[in-house]
Design a protein around this motif. Structure first.
Motif, PDB file in Angstrom:
ATOM      1  N   GLY A   1     -10.549  10.309  89.839  1.00  0.00           N
ATOM      2  CA  GLY A   1     -12.258   9.616  90.284  1.00  0.00           C
ATOM      3  C   GLY A   1     -11.973   8.506  90.511  1.00  0.00           C
ATOM      4  N   THR A   2     -11.748   7.679  91.633  1.00  0.00           N
ATOM      5  CA  THR A   2     -12.313   6.377  92.021  1.00  0.00           C
ATOM      6  C   THR A   2     -12.618   5.998  91.237  1.00  0.00           C
ATOM      7  OG1 THR A   2     -13.614   6.156  94.047  1.00  0.00           O
ATOM      8  CG2 THR A   2     -11.244   6.802  94.577  1.00  0.00           C
ATOM      9  N   THR A   3     -12.674   4.072  91.807  1.00  0.00           N
ATOM     10  CA  THR A   3     -13.617   3.347  91.104  1.00  0.00           C
ATOM     11  C   THR A   3     -14.479   2.925  91.110  1.00  0.00           C
ATOM     12  OG1 THR A   3     -11.751   1.545  90.810  1.00  0.00           O
ATOM     13  CG2 THR A   3     -13.903   0.306  91.243  1.00  0.00           C
ATOM     14  N   GLU A   4     -14.828   3.434  93.133  1.00  0.00           N
ATOM     15  CA  GLU A   4     -16.208   3.915  93.315  1.00  0.00           C
ATOM     16  C   GLU A   4     -17.173   4.406  93.239  1.00  0.00           C
ATOM     17  OE1 GLU A   4     -13.481   3.138  95.007  1.00  0.00           O
ATOM     18  OE2 GLU A   4     -14.109   0.714  95.422  1.00  0.00           O
ATOM     19  N   ILE A   5     -16.782   5.793  92.882  1.00  0.00           N
ATOM     20  CA  ILE A   5     -17.252   7.280  91.972  1.00  0.00           C
ATOM     21  C   ILE A   5     -17.879   6.831  90.994  1.00  0.00           C
ATOM     22  CG2 ILE A   5     -16.168   9.626  91.824  1.00  0.00           C
ATOM     23  CD1 ILE A   5     -16.909   8.954  94.480  1.00  0.00           C
TER      24      ILE A   5
ATOM     25  N   VAL B   1      -3.004  19.283  97.375  1.00  0.00           N
ATOM     26  CA  VAL B   1      -2.196  18.120  97.178  1.00  0.00           C
ATOM     27  C   VAL B   1      -2.669  17.261  95.856  1.00  0.00           C
ATOM     28  CG1 VAL B   1      -2.087  17.654  99.667  1.00  0.00           C
ATOM     29  CG2 VAL B   1      -4.141  16.746  98.857  1.00  0.00           C
ATOM     30  N   TRP B   2      -1.595  15.865  96.208  1.00  0.00           N
ATOM     31  CA  TRP B   2      -0.896  15.081  95.509  1.00  0.00           C
ATOM     32  C   TRP B   2      -1.398  15.821  93.782  1.00  0.00           C
ATOM     33  CZ3 TRP B   2      -0.821  12.588  99.160  1.00  0.00           C
ATOM     34  CH2 TRP B   2      -1.991  11.839 100.483  1.00  0.00           C
ATOM     35  N   THR B   3      -0.497  17.173  94.179  1.00  0.00           N
ATOM     36  CA  THR B   3      -0.466  17.793  92.426  1.00  0.00           C
ATOM     37  C   THR B   3       0.571  17.505  91.691  1.00  0.00           C
ATOM     38  OG1 THR B   3      -1.777  19.597  94.265  1.00  0.00           O
ATOM     39  CG2 THR B   3      -0.781  20.101  91.690  1.00  0.00           C
ATOM     40  N   THR B   4       0.340  16.486  90.475  1.00  0.00           N
ATOM     41  CA  THR B   4       0.981  15.638  89.586  1.00  0.00           C
ATOM     42  C   THR B   4       1.912  16.517  89.087  1.00  0.00           C
ATOM     43  OG1 THR B   4      -0.718  14.080  89.643  1.00  0.00           O
ATOM     44  CG2 THR B   4       2.004  14.354  88.098  1.00  0.00           C
ATOM     45  N   TYR B   5       3.078  16.513  89.438  1.00  0.00           N
ATOM     46  CA  TYR B   5       4.234  17.143  88.353  1.00  0.00           C
ATOM     47  C   TYR B   5       4.198  18.842  89.285  1.00  0.00           C
ATOM     48  CZ  TYR B   5       6.660  13.231  86.971  1.00  0.00           C
ATOM     49  OH  TYR B   5       7.244  12.602  87.210  1.00  0.00           O
TER      50      TYR B   5
ATOM     51  N   GLY C   1     -11.471  15.013  98.793  1.00  0.00           N
ATOM     52  CA  GLY C   1     -10.876  14.413  97.342  1.00  0.00           C
ATOM     53  C   GLY C   1     -11.771  13.365  96.321  1.00  0.00           C
ATOM     54  N   SER C   2     -12.599  12.279  96.749  1.00  0.00           N
ATOM     55  CA  SER C   2     -13.299  12.154  96.174  1.00  0.00           C
ATOM     56  C   SER C   2     -14.822  12.863  96.205  1.00  0.00           C
ATOM     57  CB  SER C   2     -14.436  11.103  96.508  1.00  0.00           C
ATOM     58  OG  SER C   2     -13.617   9.508  95.744  1.00  0.00           O
ATOM     59  N   ASP C   3     -14.588  13.751  97.161  1.00  0.00           N
ATOM     60  CA  ASP C   3     -15.777  15.052  96.872  1.00  0.00           C
ATOM     61  C   ASP C   3     -15.090  16.279  97.251  1.00  0.00           C
ATOM     62  OD1 ASP C   3     -18.085  15.833  98.245  1.00  0.00           O
ATOM     63  OD2 ASP C   3     -17.819  16.243 100.573  1.00  0.00           O
TER      64      ASP C   3
ATOM     65  N   PHE D   1     -29.362   1.845  96.585  1.00  0.00           N
ATOM     66  CA  PHE D   1     -28.375   1.080  97.720  1.00  0.00           C
ATOM     67  C   PHE D   1     -27.032   1.065  96.793  1.00  0.00           C
ATOM     68  CE2 PHE D   1     -31.836  -0.734  99.678  1.00  0.00           C
ATOM     69  CZ  PHE D   1     -31.644   0.007 101.283  1.00  0.00           C
ATOM     70  N   GLN D   2     -25.631   1.936  97.893  1.00  0.00           N
ATOM     71  CA  GLN D   2     -24.849   2.201  96.559  1.00  0.00           C
ATOM     72  C   GLN D   2     -24.248   1.173  96.160  1.00  0.00           C
ATOM     73  OE1 GLN D   2     -21.525   3.360  98.354  1.00  0.00           O
ATOM     74  NE2 GLN D   2     -21.707   5.476  96.731  1.00  0.00           N
ATOM     75  N   ALA D   3     -24.458  -0.521  97.124  1.00  0.00           N
ATOM     76  CA  ALA D   3     -23.964  -1.849  97.100  1.00  0.00           C
ATOM     77  C   ALA D   3     -24.401  -2.360  95.601  1.00  0.00           C
ATOM     78  CB  ALA D   3     -24.434  -2.844  97.755  1.00  0.00           C
TER      79      ALA D   3
HETATM   80  C1  FAD Z   1      -1.067   9.006  92.048  1.00  0.00           C
HETATM   81  C2  FAD Z   1      -1.878  10.034  91.479  1.00  0.00           C
HETATM   82  C3  FAD Z   1      -2.244  10.765  91.310  1.00  0.00           C
HETATM   83  C4  FAD Z   1      -2.659  12.427  91.246  1.00  0.00           C
HETATM   84  N1  FAD Z   1      -2.811  13.696  90.802  1.00  0.00           N
HETATM   85  C5  FAD Z   1      -3.778  14.197  91.159  1.00  0.00           C
HETATM   86  C6  FAD Z   1      -3.154  15.644  90.437  1.00  0.00           C
HETATM   87  O1  FAD Z   1      -2.835  16.228  89.633  1.00  0.00           O
HETATM   88  N2  FAD Z   1      -4.410  17.063  91.139  1.00  0.00           N
HETATM   89  C7  FAD Z   1      -5.089  16.205  91.816  1.00  0.00           C
HETATM   90  O2  FAD Z   1      -5.985  17.372  92.629  1.00  0.00           O
HETATM   91  N3  FAD Z   1      -5.520  15.204  92.635  1.00  0.00           N
HETATM   92  C8  FAD Z   1      -4.220  14.114  91.853  1.00  0.00           C
HETATM   93  N4  FAD Z   1      -4.596  13.405  92.810  1.00  0.00           N
HETATM   94  C9  FAD Z   1      -5.920  12.775  94.093  1.00  0.00           C
HETATM   95  C10 FAD Z   1      -7.041  11.989  93.136  1.00  0.00           C
HETATM   96  O3  FAD Z   1      -7.675  13.162  92.676  1.00  0.00           O
HETATM   97  C11 FAD Z   1      -7.731  11.637  95.092  1.00  0.00           C
HETATM   98  O4  FAD Z   1      -6.956  10.377  94.943  1.00  0.00           O
HETATM   99  C12 FAD Z   1      -8.899  11.063  94.573  1.00  0.00           C
HETATM  100  O5  FAD Z   1     -10.000  11.718  94.133  1.00  0.00           O
HETATM  101  C13 FAD Z   1      -9.336  10.292  95.615  1.00  0.00           C
HETATM  102  O6  FAD Z   1      -9.582  11.284  96.680  1.00  0.00           O
HETATM  103  P1  FAD Z   1      -8.947  10.644  98.024  1.00  0.00           P
HETATM  104  O7  FAD Z   1      -7.580   9.835  97.933  1.00  0.00           O
HETATM  105  O8  FAD Z   1      -8.651  11.496  98.854  1.00  0.00           O
HETATM  106  O9  FAD Z   1      -9.389   9.108  98.729  1.00  0.00           O
HETATM  107  P2  FAD Z   1     -10.225  10.080  99.208  1.00  0.00           P
HETATM  108  O10 FAD Z   1     -11.850  10.431  98.775  1.00  0.00           O
HETATM  109  O11 FAD Z   1     -10.907   9.733 101.015  1.00  0.00           O
HETATM  110  O12 FAD Z   1     -11.586   7.876  99.193  1.00  0.00           O
HETATM  111  C14 FAD Z   1     -11.408   6.761  99.806  1.00  0.00           C
HETATM  112  C15 FAD Z   1     -11.736   5.827  98.900  1.00  0.00           C
HETATM  113  O13 FAD Z   1     -12.958   5.604  99.563  1.00  0.00           O
HETATM  114  C16 FAD Z   1     -14.056   6.131  98.738  1.00  0.00           C
HETATM  115  N5  FAD Z   1     -14.878   6.542  98.923  1.00  0.00           N
HETATM  116  C17 FAD Z   1     -15.183   7.445  99.117  1.00  0.00           C
HETATM  117  N6  FAD Z   1     -16.055   8.128  98.575  1.00  0.00           N
HETATM  118  C18 FAD Z   1     -17.284   7.384  98.741  1.00  0.00           C
HETATM  119  C19 FAD Z   1     -18.785   7.364  98.281  1.00  0.00           C
HETATM  120  N7  FAD Z   1     -19.372   8.940  98.556  1.00  0.00           N
HETATM  121  N8  FAD Z   1     -19.627   6.476  98.194  1.00  0.00           N
HETATM  122  C20 FAD Z   1     -18.084   4.891  98.239  1.00  0.00           C
HETATM  123  N9  FAD Z   1     -17.382   4.876  98.350  1.00  0.00           N
HETATM  124  C21 FAD Z   1     -16.748   6.314  98.830  1.00  0.00           C
HETATM  125  C22 FAD Z   1     -13.297   5.639  98.585  1.00  0.00           C
HETATM  126  O14 FAD Z   1     -13.851   5.351  96.575  1.00  0.00           O
HETATM  127  C23 FAD Z   1     -12.076   4.870  97.930  1.00  0.00           C
HETATM  128  O15 FAD Z   1     -11.894   3.870  98.099  1.00  0.00           O
HETATM  129  C24 FAD Z   1      -3.666  12.175  92.340  1.00  0.00           C
HETATM  130  C25 FAD Z   1      -3.666  10.569  93.077  1.00  0.00           C
HETATM  131  C26 FAD Z   1      -3.472  10.100  93.297  1.00  0.00           C
HETATM  132  C27 FAD Z   1      -2.897   8.244  93.677  1.00  0.00           C
END
Ligand code: FAD
Lengths: 385, 324
Positions: free
Chosen positions: A369-373, A165-169, A137-139, B210-212
């Protein structure tokens, strides 16, 4: 000194006329969309509406001739902010027009451009993004779905295996732009990935919708089982996937969708607060309005920088992070100020819009990209190592 | 930024670097007016940047003045420069001596005035929001300070009836200059934090690794960026002939919020050193807390702006935002 800059952006002459044109179009074509449906806007899938936009020349308008009309990115900005503010259903063409088209234009071959861009500009060819995988995901650099060189029936190409996964539409899309492993990651972990256009009608592709928590089928799991991809469908350079994906994400992160995804709720809030709002409602609306005004100025500034050929990755990250925080605060504030209960089946417009946005907004800080990323990107940009 | 603004910014940096050190802060905050710094400012005409050339000023606009105000904020300058700039902008001229802004407080008889004790004149709005430049000769002064330790005196002028509408032109101009000062101060706080956290080592590495800490500073940087954009956009709006009250509202709400967030994060990442008198962070943070409440706190302005937006109605929300 400061690592970021947001020079003010002036919209080009003609922007006002264009805006008026789009508003007239929306009055004619989108007048009877109900308010709760408007809350969905960029997840509202309506192929017919996308085709109409294509007919008007409003898809791919910034692309050079013959694919587009060479208009400025700021003119496109005016069109899409009007569509989003009105809550028009733009999902069908959204990803193709915003991300896939520009990617193909920049890194693709002439054959790919000729084959794919006209359909996108017409609002008829839809794309999805295949980046995330079950274990990545993030990685993103850790993806494992792979493409291996192959020759099938005398044709050179690649054989793809793995899962996105999570591939929109994906279930409504004709193509996926997939990021796939083609080699070793190497020292910096960013090597060995390549982007491909995959025709989703190819044998061996399975698309399985995943119902989301709102009860809608928007994202999917896409499985590749010995899927043959012709050599001509590799986008850009083999092994250059990481760099290409990063460039692509700047477009995703800073557009008006970054502050207009919950606009329907803000509008509904102003509506229920009435002409003579309580002190609390007035203060809430004023604060949200100040944030919205500022975010739009920031987003426009990034658009102007992108238009001038810069790569404002840090600025785009600010817009995404602040935009998401703003959008997620709207249901919180609506809840505190009005105290209405969100409703799904009946209820007035405000209650229904609140119901949708309250649930949907948790995904805003994940996708793209999540808030943390994003904050990690910002910290690096500031020079914190 | 254009050439001229870059030059203005450089002039300000040089000026503050030369005339504002720890000793100037110490004496100014103890109540002695910093004449050296102030003379340098007026000799360079920074106080009259908005005054037309024919009246002895630079004849520049708010977006140019905003560069001076950012610098004044970045350096937490303990002088009534922002007040003079605002007064010059409203009046189109400045009388000799120090001119400050009056803003009505809880007591309708008494006006709250930055540097009231040092000023020769104060600009106030009268009951019809007309401008009045009032001499402070013989005014009764009650000395007070804000937490920036800058003079905020209670002033009673015999027979003076001020606007007391809560929002008038003077109040709005005051809010606008405070917004610019806050944007500058937040950006200086950010710079201090980035430098400090890259240097301070704990657990064998700079705490900025530190990430925090990184996540907190990323939030602060976003606030700094938003504050900068909001302040500048408001100045541009006034230059373009827009309503100064509407412009000030957005700027004061957004920069005030940034000020509060940035100050808290800055002290957290600095640890105890940031709580000392010697380290200069508090020159900025104390003023941020003071400035965000002067000339209307965020909540006051948000109430006003919210009422304007609500009165226009939901259907005008988007057109007003894009056409205005
Ligand atoms: C509605 C929706 C539509 C989407 N559509 C698509 C799409 O069309 N195509 C596609 O490819 N993807 C899609 N995504 C996927 C999206 O890109 C991922 O959800 C996102 O990159 C995060 O990955 P993850 O869900 O596996 O969470 P994770 O990476 O497992 O993260 C879980 C938590 O851990 C935190 N975390 C992870 N790594 C770190 C780090 N190094 N430091 C601090 N915190 C960390 C994250 O910030 C998060 O809070 C979609 C997601 C959603 C919710």
């Amino acid at each position: 000194m400061q690592a970021f800059a947001f020079e003010p952006c002036e919209l080009p002459p003609g922007a006002d006329a264009l805006r008026t044109e789009v508003r007239a179009f929306l009055d004619a074509e989108a007048a009877d969309i109900l308010v709760p449906a408007r809350a969905r806007s960029w997840v509202g899938f309506d192929a017919e509406f996308s085709r109409k936009l294509g007919d008007r020349g409003w898809l791919g308008m910034t692309w050079p001739e013959p694919w587009g009309q060479d208009r400025s990115a700021l003119e496109r900005y005016v069109v899409i902010e009007e569509l989003l503010a009105a809550g028009a259903p733009v999902a069908a063409h959204w990803i193709a027009e915003r991300q896939s088209g520009p990617l193909i234009l920049r890194f693709g071959t002439d054959e790919q451009r000729a084959q794919l861009l006209p359909g996108i500009a017409a609002g008829e060819t839809y794309f999805c993004i295949g980046m995330s995988e079950p274990d990545s995901g993030s990685d993103l650099a850790s993806i494992r779905s792979k493409a291996e060189p192959a020759e099938v029936g005398g044709e050179k190409g690649w054989v793809v295996n793995g899962r996105k996964v999570w591939t929109t539409y994906a279930q409504h899309s004709h193509y996926m732009i997939a990021l796939l492993r083609t080699g070793e990651a190497g020292e910096n972990r960013h090597g060995g990935t390549t982007q491909f256009v995959i025709d989703l009608a190819t044998p061996g592709v399975t698309v399985q919708p995943i119902r989301n928590m709102i009860g809608d089928e928007e994202f999917n799991e896409v499985t590749f089982d010995d899927v043959f991809v012709p050599a001509g469908m590799l986008v850009g350079e083999e092994g250059n996937g990481w760099r290409q994906v990063t460039a692509e994400l700047s477009f995703e992160r800073s557009g008006p969708d970054r502050f207009l995804s919950a606009f329907a709720l803000l509008k509904a809030l102003v509506h229920v607060a009435g002409e003579n709002p309580s002190d609390m409602a007035a203060a809430a609306i004023g604060r949200l309005h100040a944030h919205l005004t500022t975010l739009r100025a920031m987003s426009l500034s990034v658009a102007a920088q992108l238009d001038a050929g810069a790569e404002p990755a840090l600025e785009a990250a600010f817009v995404k992070d602040l935009g998401v925080m703003f959008e997620q605060s709207i249901p919180e504030i609506a809840h505190q100020v009005i105290g209405a209960s969100p409703r799904i089946d009946h209820g007035d417009d405000f209650e229904q819009v609140l119901a949708y946005v309250q649930q949907a907004c948790v995904s805003f800080s994940l996708r793209g990209g999540t808030t943390e990323i994003m904050r990690g990107v910002i910290a690096r940009g500031l020079g914190l190592r | 930024m254009n050439e001229e603004r870059i030059m203005i910014a450089e002039t300000c940096e040089r000026l503050f670097a030369a005339h504002l050190d720890a000793e100037v802060f110490r004496t100014a905050e103890a109540g002695r007016f910093p004449h050296g710094l102030w003379d340098a400012i007026t000799e360079n005409g920074l106080d009259r940047i908005l005054v037309p050339e024919a009246q002895g000023g630079s004849g520049l606009g708010w977006e140019d003045a905003h560069v001076v105000l950012l610098a004044a904020g970045r350096h937490a300058a303990p002088v009534p420069l922002a007040e003079a700039i605002a007064a010059g902008g409203l009046l189109g001229q400045l009388p000799d001596g120090i001119v400050t802004l009056g803003t009505s407080g809880a007591d309708p008889e008494m006006v709250r005035v930055p540097w009231g004790r040092d000023a020769g004149h104060m600009l106030v709005s009268d009951a019809d929001d007309g401008l009045r430049c009032v001499s402070l000769d013989g005014a009764a002064i009650t000395r007070d300070r804000n937490i920036g330790r800058d003079p905020r005196d209670g002033v009673v002028v015999e027979g003076l009836v001020t606007g007391n509408m809560g929002v008038d032109q003077v109040h709005a101009a005051g809010a606008l200059v405070r917004s610019c000062q806050m944007a500058g101060a937040v950006s200086a706080v950010l710079d201090l934090c980035v430098t400090y956290t890259n240097e301070r080592v704990q657990f064998g590495r700079p705490i900025g690794r530190f990430q925090a800490i990184q996540q907190q500073l990323a939030v602060m940087a976003g606030e700094a960026a938003a504050a900068g954009v909001a302040a500048r956009a408001a100045c541009r709006m006034v230059d373009a002939g827009g309503n100064i009250i509407a412009a000030a509202a957005t700027a004061k709400i957004r920069t005030g919020e940034a000020a509060g967030k940035a100050a808290n994060i800055a002290h957290q990442v600095h640890g105890a050193i940031g709580f000392t008198d010697e380290y200069r962070l508090h020159h900025l943070t104390r003023r941020l807390w003071a400035w965000r409440s002067e000339f209307g706190a965020e909540s006051n302005w948000a109430g006003l702006l919210g009422r304007l937006v609500a009165a226009r109605g939901a259907d005008k929300l988007w057109p007003d935002l894009t056409d205005g």
